[in-house]
Write a protein that holds these residues in place. Structure first.
Motif, short mmCIF file in Angstrom:
data_model
loop_
_atom_site.label_atom_id
_atom_site.label_comp_id
_atom_site.label_asym_id
_atom_site.label_seq_id
_atom_site.Cartn_x
_atom_site.Cartn_y
_atom_site.Cartn_z
N LEU A 12 0.82 -1.20 0.00
CA LEU A 12 0.00 0.00 0.00
C LEU A 12 0.86 1.26 0.00
O LEU A 12 0.56 2.22 -0.71
CB LEU A 12 -0.93 0.01 1.21
CG LEU A 12 -1.74 1.29 1.40
CD1 LEU A 12 -2.61 1.60 0.18
CD2 LEU A 12 -2.57 1.22 2.67
N GLY A 13 1.93 1.25 0.78
CA GLY A 13 2.80 2.41 0.84
C GLY A 13 3.35 2.79 -0.53
O GLY A 13 3.39 3.98 -0.90
N GLN A 14 3.75 1.80 -1.30
CA GLN A 14 4.27 2.07 -2.65
C GLN A 14 3.19 2.64 -3.55
O GLN A 14 3.44 3.57 -4.33
CB GLN A 14 4.86 0.79 -3.25
CG GLN A 14 6.13 0.31 -2.57
CD GLN A 14 6.90 -0.68 -3.41
OE1 GLN A 14 6.84 -0.67 -4.64
NE2 GLN A 14 7.65 -1.56 -2.75
N LYS A 15 1.99 2.08 -3.46
CA LYS A 15 0.89 2.58 -4.29
C LYS A 15 0.53 4.03 -3.91
O LYS A 15 0.19 4.85 -4.78
CB LYS A 15 -0.34 1.68 -4.15
CG LYS A 15 -0.12 0.23 -4.55
CD LYS A 15 0.33 0.08 -5.98
CE LYS A 15 0.45 -1.40 -6.35
NZ LYS A 15 0.98 -1.60 -7.73
N LEU A 16 0.60 4.34 -2.62
CA LEU A 16 0.30 5.70 -2.18
C LEU A 16 1.33 6.69 -2.72
O LEU A 16 0.97 7.78 -3.18
CB LEU A 16 0.26 5.76 -0.65
CG LEU A 16 -1.07 5.35 -0.02
CD1 LEU A 16 -0.90 5.10 1.47
CD2 LEU A 16 -2.14 6.40 -0.28
N LEU A 20 0.16 9.77 -4.90
CA LEU A 20 0.21 11.11 -4.31
C LEU A 20 1.19 12.03 -5.02
O LEU A 20 0.95 13.25 -5.09
CB LEU A 20 0.56 11.01 -2.82
CG LEU A 20 -0.47 10.29 -1.95
CD1 LEU A 20 0.06 10.12 -0.52
CD2 LEU A 20 -1.80 11.04 -1.94
N ARG A 21 2.28 11.48 -5.53
CA ARG A 21 3.27 12.34 -6.19
C ARG A 21 2.72 12.95 -7.48
O ARG A 21 3.29 13.92 -8.00
CB ARG A 21 4.55 11.56 -6.48
CG ARG A 21 4.39 10.42 -7.46
CD ARG A 21 5.68 9.61 -7.60
NE ARG A 21 6.68 10.33 -8.37
CZ ARG A 21 6.76 10.34 -9.71
NH1 ARG A 21 5.87 9.66 -10.42
NH2 ARG A 21 7.70 10.99 -10.33
N GLU A 22 1.62 12.39 -7.99
CA GLU A 22 1.01 12.91 -9.22
C GLU A 22 -0.06 13.98 -8.93
O GLU A 22 -0.57 14.60 -9.87
CB GLU A 22 0.35 11.76 -9.99
CG GLU A 22 1.30 10.66 -10.44
CD GLU A 22 2.27 11.12 -11.52
OE1 GLU A 22 1.98 12.14 -12.18
OE2 GLU A 22 3.32 10.47 -11.68
N GLN A 23 -0.36 14.20 -7.64
CA GLN A 23 -1.45 15.13 -7.31
C GLN A 23 -0.93 16.56 -7.22
O GLN A 23 0.04 16.82 -6.50
CB GLN A 23 -2.11 14.72 -5.99
CG GLN A 23 -2.59 13.29 -5.93
CD GLN A 23 -3.54 12.94 -7.06
OE1 GLN A 23 -4.41 13.71 -7.43
NE2 GLN A 23 -3.35 11.74 -7.62
N PRO A 24 -1.55 17.49 -7.91
CA PRO A 24 -1.10 18.90 -7.84
C PRO A 24 -1.20 19.44 -6.42
O PRO A 24 -2.17 19.19 -5.71
CB PRO A 24 -2.10 19.63 -8.76
CG PRO A 24 -2.68 18.57 -9.64
CD PRO A 24 -2.69 17.32 -8.82
N GLY A 25 -0.18 20.15 -6.01
CA GLY A 25 -0.19 20.79 -4.70
C GLY A 25 0.08 19.86 -3.53
O GLY A 25 -0.04 20.27 -2.37
N VAL A 26 0.44 18.60 -3.82
CA VAL A 26 0.72 17.64 -2.75
C VAL A 26 2.22 17.37 -2.69
O VAL A 26 2.84 17.02 -3.71
CB VAL A 26 -0.04 16.31 -2.97
CG1 VAL A 26 0.39 15.27 -1.94
CG2 VAL A 26 -1.54 16.55 -2.88
N HIS A 27 2.79 17.50 -1.52
CA HIS A 27 4.19 17.14 -1.29
C HIS A 27 4.20 15.87 -0.45
O HIS A 27 3.57 15.82 0.61
CB HIS A 27 4.92 18.27 -0.56
CG HIS A 27 4.92 19.56 -1.31
ND1 HIS A 27 5.82 19.84 -2.32
CD2 HIS A 27 4.11 20.64 -1.21
CE1 HIS A 27 5.57 21.05 -2.81
NE2 HIS A 27 4.53 21.55 -2.16
N VAL A 45 10.86 12.04 -4.86
CA VAL A 45 10.09 11.95 -3.62
C VAL A 45 11.04 11.95 -2.42
O VAL A 45 11.97 11.15 -2.36
CB VAL A 45 9.20 10.69 -3.61
CG1 VAL A 45 8.54 10.50 -2.24
CG2 VAL A 45 8.14 10.77 -4.70
N ARG A 46 10.76 12.81 -1.47
CA ARG A 46 11.58 12.88 -0.26
C ARG A 46 11.37 11.62 0.58
O ARG A 46 10.24 11.16 0.77
CB ARG A 46 11.21 14.11 0.56
CG ARG A 46 11.94 14.21 1.89
CD ARG A 46 11.85 15.58 2.51
NE ARG A 46 12.42 15.62 3.85
CZ ARG A 46 13.72 15.61 4.12
NH1 ARG A 46 14.60 15.58 3.12
NH2 ARG A 46 14.17 15.66 5.36
#
Length: 301
Positions: A12-16, A20-27, A45-46
């Protein structure tokens, strides 16, 4: 929006991280106990190493990273291992949750905590969010105890319960029912699959989507995130065989009493997901669609 995810080396962590990295405004801040498996895939990704069972590490990382949201996927999830290694299970599934909750309270972080259908007895299903937990194995007990800690938190929280997650990920050794059936039948191996357990199997990408919808909407409370198809593992295995055009005669239908496992399994769970559909806009894949997703992901280049 700054989302810290625990357990990003897991399925799940990998899928998240991928979502999430593709979502605008999300770090995204990825964290895991071991070295970062996703470094080559997502160098943008940090990543911060974090053992959530260590209170001082949890406090330090949250103070340092200042997330607005935390999605807690890290856990000990093998039910048989939990039954045999109870102290270790409690450390990772309960004590660690105390640390995460305390740090989220201190920094006013929105917490999404992952839980499981194994908090239920298996006497009836499918179940909605009002069903009362009554675990029958130690893994379920640990997750039910963690839920109580989260529910008492003085910070916005969500408990996302899920069922029989399947999928594939980078450098991920654990198998799942789709790949196990496919690979066994391809090798000409006979397999025994139970037909007296009932679940609503969950594609890992759907679970990640559900967690994102929760965070995005700052939801609170309990949500059941799975598919809404109630299937036995035997029915799932037959679908896998049909999809890949493999010999279904190699699949033997058995009941759960055939297997001797340290941890008892609930016989009937599965979830009613109307709340997630209506309040979050959650739309899962069917099991047939999920098999096709895995086929594409595991196809030889």
């Amino acid at each position: 929006m700054r989302i810290l995810v625990t357990g990003t080396n897991g399925l799940l962590g990998q899928k998240l991280v991928a979502l999430l990295r593709e979502q605008p405004g999300v770090h995204v801040v990825a964290t895991s106990r071991g070295p970062n498996k996703l470094a080559a895939l997502y160098p943008d990704v940090r990543f911060v190493q974090l053992d959530v069972s260590r209170q001082e590490e949890v406090e330090r990382v949250l103070a340092q990273e200042a997330p607005t949201h935390l999605i807690h996927t890290a856990a000990m999830t093998n039910a048989d291992e939990c039954e045999l290694k109870r102290e270790e299970c409690w450390l990772h599934n309960v004590t660690a949750v105390r640390h995460v909750v305390a740090a989220c309270e201190a920094h006013r972080v929105h917490l999404t905590h992952l839980s499981t259908d194994f908090v239920f007895s298996g006497e009836q299903g499918p179940l909605d969010e009002q069903a009362e937990p009554a675990p029958i194995n130690f893994y379920g007990e640990s997750k039910a105890a963690a839920e109580k800690i989260v529910q008492a938190a003085r910070t916005p929280w969500v408990i996302v319960r899920t069922v029989l997650v399947y999928g594939t990920a980078h450098e991920y050794a654990r198998t799942n029912i789709v790949l196990w059936v496919r690979d066994s039948l391809r090798a000409g191996q006979s397999i025994r699959v139970v037909s007296d357990q009932y679940r609503t199997p969950t594609l890992a990408e759907d679970l990640a989507q559900g967690c994102w919808l929760v965070a995005q909407q700052n939801a609170t409370g309990i949500y059941h995130i799975s598919s809404d198809e109630v299937l036995t593992p035997y029915q799932m295995a037959l679908q896998v065989a049909a999809h890949f055009q493999l010999d279904a005669s190699l699949i033997a239908e058995v009941d759960a009493s055939t297997f001797s496992q340290p941890a008892r399994r609930p016989l009937r769970t599965g979830f009613v997901i109307s709340k997630a559909r209506q309040e979050l806009g959650y739309r899962p894949h069917t099991f047939a669609e999920g098999i096709a997703v895995l086929e594409k992901q595991t196809a030889a280049p």
